[in-house]
Motif scaffolding. Structure first.
Motif, PDB file in Angstrom:
ATOM      1  N   LYS A  44      28.804  68.416  25.813  1.00  0.00           N
ATOM      2  CA  LYS A  44      27.437  68.836  26.094  1.00  0.00           C
ATOM      3  C   LYS A  44      27.439  70.277  26.603  1.00  0.00           C
ATOM      4  N   THR A  45      26.579  71.108  26.016  1.00  0.00           N
ATOM      5  CA  THR A  45      26.459  72.488  26.466  1.00  0.00           C
ATOM      6  C   THR A  45      25.690  72.507  27.778  1.00  0.00           C
ATOM      7  N   PHE A  46      26.278  73.107  28.810  1.00  0.00           N
ATOM      8  CA  PHE A  46      25.625  73.070  30.121  1.00  0.00           C
ATOM      9  C   PHE A  46      25.137  74.442  30.588  1.00  0.00           C
ATOM     10  N   VAL A  47      25.713  75.540  30.074  1.00  0.00           N
ATOM     11  CA  VAL A  47      25.230  76.882  30.406  1.00  0.00           C
ATOM     12  C   VAL A  47      25.513  77.826  29.247  1.00  0.00           C
TER      13      VAL A  47
ATOM     14  N   ASN B 274      27.649  83.295  24.635  1.00  0.00           N
ATOM     15  CA  ASN B 274      28.598  82.180  24.609  1.00  0.00           C
ATOM     16  C   ASN B 274      27.980  80.917  25.189  1.00  0.00           C
ATOM     17  N   ASP B 275      28.073  79.819  24.439  1.00  0.00           N
ATOM     18  CA  ASP B 275      27.677  78.509  24.939  1.00  0.00           C
ATOM     19  C   ASP B 275      28.892  77.850  25.591  1.00  0.00           C
ATOM     20  N   TYR B 276      28.681  77.195  26.727  1.00  0.00           N
ATOM     21  CA  TYR B 276      29.767  76.530  27.458  1.00  0.00           C
ATOM     22  C   TYR B 276      29.613  75.007  27.346  1.00  0.00           C
ATOM     23  N   PRO B 277      30.491  74.329  26.627  1.00  0.00           N
ATOM     24  CA  PRO B 277      30.439  72.856  26.556  1.00  0.00           C
ATOM     25  C   PRO B 277      31.373  72.199  27.581  1.00  0.00           C
TER      26      PRO B 277
ATOM     27  N   ASP C  53      20.594  68.408  38.382  1.00  0.00           N
ATOM     28  CA  ASP C  53      19.796  69.498  38.965  1.00  0.00           C
ATOM     29  C   ASP C  53      20.615  70.296  39.966  1.00  0.00           C
ATOM     30  N   LYS C  54      21.455  69.613  40.731  1.00  0.00           N
ATOM     31  CA  LYS C  54      22.317  70.296  41.702  1.00  0.00           C
ATOM     32  C   LYS C  54      23.253  71.255  40.987  1.00  0.00           C
ATOM     33  N   GLY C  55      23.855  70.785  39.901  1.00  0.00           N
ATOM     34  CA  GLY C  55      24.757  71.634  39.140  1.00  0.00           C
ATOM     35  C   GLY C  55      24.045  72.832  38.554  1.00  0.00           C
ATOM     36  N   ARG C  56      22.870  72.608  38.000  1.00  0.00           N
ATOM     37  CA  ARG C  56      22.102  73.704  37.400  1.00  0.00           C
ATOM     38  C   ARG C  56      21.712  74.748  38.448  1.00  0.00           C
ATOM     39  N   THR C  57      21.406  74.286  39.651  1.00  0.00           N
ATOM     40  CA  THR C  57      21.030  75.214  40.716  1.00  0.00           C
ATOM     41  C   THR C  57      22.189  76.151  41.062  1.00  0.00           C
ATOM     42  N   VAL C  58      23.376  75.597  41.213  1.00  0.00           N
ATOM     43  CA  VAL C  58      24.556  76.408  41.545  1.00  0.00           C
ATOM     44  C   VAL C  58      24.884  77.376  40.414  1.00  0.00           C
ATOM     45  N   LEU C  59      24.830  76.897  39.185  1.00  0.00           N
ATOM     46  CA  LEU C  59      25.177  77.731  38.034  1.00  0.00           C
ATOM     47  C   LEU C  59      24.140  78.835  37.802  1.00  0.00           C
ATOM     48  N   SER C  60      22.879  78.503  37.978  1.00  0.00           N
ATOM     49  CA  SER C  60      21.822  79.506  37.797  1.00  0.00           C
ATOM     50  C   SER C  60      21.924  80.598  38.853  1.00  0.00           C
ATOM     51  N   ALA C  61      22.249  80.211  40.088  1.00  0.00           N
ATOM     52  CA  ALA C  61      22.386  81.189  41.168  1.00  0.00           C
ATOM     53  C   ALA C  61      23.518  82.176  40.882  1.00  0.00           C
ATOM     54  N   ALA C  62      24.507  81.733  40.092  1.00  0.00           N
ATOM     55  CA  ALA C  62      25.636  82.609  39.756  1.00  0.00           C
ATOM     56  C   ALA C  62      25.345  83.518  38.582  1.00  0.00           C
ATOM     57  N   GLY C  63      24.184  83.337  37.951  1.00  0.00           N
ATOM     58  CA  GLY C  63      23.813  84.199  36.837  1.00  0.00           C
ATOM     59  C   GLY C  63      23.947  83.593  35.467  1.00  0.00           C
ATOM     60  N   PHE C  64      24.357  82.330  35.380  1.00  0.00           N
ATOM     61  CA  PHE C  64      24.443  81.662  34.093  1.00  0.00           C
ATOM     62  C   PHE C  64      23.033  81.350  33.582  1.00  0.00           C
ATOM     63  N   ASP C  65      22.877  81.356  32.271  1.00  0.00           N
ATOM     64  CA  ASP C  65      21.604  80.997  31.664  1.00  0.00           C
ATOM     65  C   ASP C  65      21.606  79.537  31.254  1.00  0.00           C
ATOM     66  N   SER C  66      20.450  78.917  31.233  1.00  0.00           N
ATOM     67  CA  SER C  66      20.328  77.542  30.775  1.00  0.00           C
ATOM     68  C   SER C  66      20.496  77.496  29.266  1.00  0.00           C
ATOM     69  N   PRO C  67      21.072  76.415  28.734  1.00  0.00           N
ATOM     70  CA  PRO C  67      21.289  76.323  27.282  1.00  0.00           C
ATOM     71  C   PRO C  67      19.990  76.164  26.517  1.00  0.00           C
TER      72      PRO C  67
END
Length: 268
Positions: A121-124, A228-231, A254-268
């Motif tokens: 699954k692509t997550f970021v 780049n998509d991250y699976p 949602d917790k994971g997405r919050t941490v990843l978004s704060a680091a600058g990753f984009d949502s898939p």
């Protein structure tokens, strides 16, 4: 006498009710039925070994701590590196529970060998940025400077995701780069920049952010065309399959997405 008959009737009624309650609390064979457990999920325990792209170092380290806090009795261990090298290690039988790649191509190397349990699954998503040492002493102005033999340049090797993305942006810009060094993962490239060993490099925008005031970032147009998509996926022979699935679910939460978004990753 009427009072005695009434008392006897009450005692009989109470006996019947008591017997009914005992029967209701028993299953077959006279065993007491277990109390309802409600909606609580089963507890997850054990170690989780995660092979993850180097660009996920900061975010996954944080998510590992958060996962352990949410699941007492678990321990998350990481092996960070270039996605191509990690895929090769997994295909050679390295023990692991989860693989998170910085590109679908490297994940496919693993899925082709049927090492993956569920579909990845692509997550970021992530894209490149130019990184220069603080103050930009090499006077890097843009992507064209990467063709200047007079500049010290660092790039990722082409077989790793950041290198493949770099190759694509240079082709789009019709620029032939003149790198002084090719590194096996993006963190090695970033280190060259933060130590001032090179004038400029291509890394992910999340790496520029993670480096803080050690480096400066320069955006460029072509990066939007080399995203780049991250699976992520749990592995078929995961020593701790339940914990592996739980960690993947945690990253996707949602917790994971919050941490990843704060680091600058984009949502898939």
């Amino acid at each position: 006498m009427p009072n005695l008959r009434k008392s006897k009737s009450i005692r009989v009624t109470l006996a019947v009710v008591s017997a009914a309650l005992v029967l209701a609390g028993c299953g077959s064979g006279g065993q007491a039925a277990a109390p309802a457990s409600g909606s609580e999920a089963p507890k997850v325990t054990g170690d989780v070994t995660v092979f993850a792209a180097a660009s996920l170092t900061e975010t996954f380290t944080q998510l590992g701590k958060d996962f352990e806090a949410a699941n007492p009795g678990t321990k998350v261990k990481f092996n960070f590196g270039g996605s191509s090298a990690l895929a090769q290690q997994l295909n050679q039988g390295a023990p692991a529970d989860v693989f998170a790649s910085a590109a679908p191509a490297n994940m496919k190397q693993v899925t082709d060998t049927k090492t993956i349990t569920d579909a990845p699954k692509t997550f970021v998503r992530n894209k490149l940025a130019i990184a220069v040492p603080k103050g930009n002493p090499g006077k890097i102005a843009g992507l064209a400077d990467f063709a200047n033999a007079g500049k010290k340049i660092a790039l990722c090797a082409e077989q790793v995701p950041c290198g493949a993305a770099s190759k694509k942006v240079f082709e789009l810009a019709k620029i032939t780069p003149a790198p002084d060094t090719l590194e096996q993962d993006v963190k090695a490239v970033l280190t060259k920049v933060s130590l001032g060993e090179v004038d400029g490099a291509l890394v992910y925008k999340t790496d520029v952010k993670a480096a803080g005031d050690k480096v400066e970032g320069i955006d460029f147009t072509e990066s939007a065309q080399a995203v780049n998509d991250y699976p992520i996926a749990s592995l078929a022979k995961a020593p701790h399959a339940a914990a592996a699935k739980a960690f993947v679910d945690f990253v996707l939460s949602d917790k994971g997405r919050t941490v990843l978004s704060a680091a600058g990753f984009d949502s898939p």
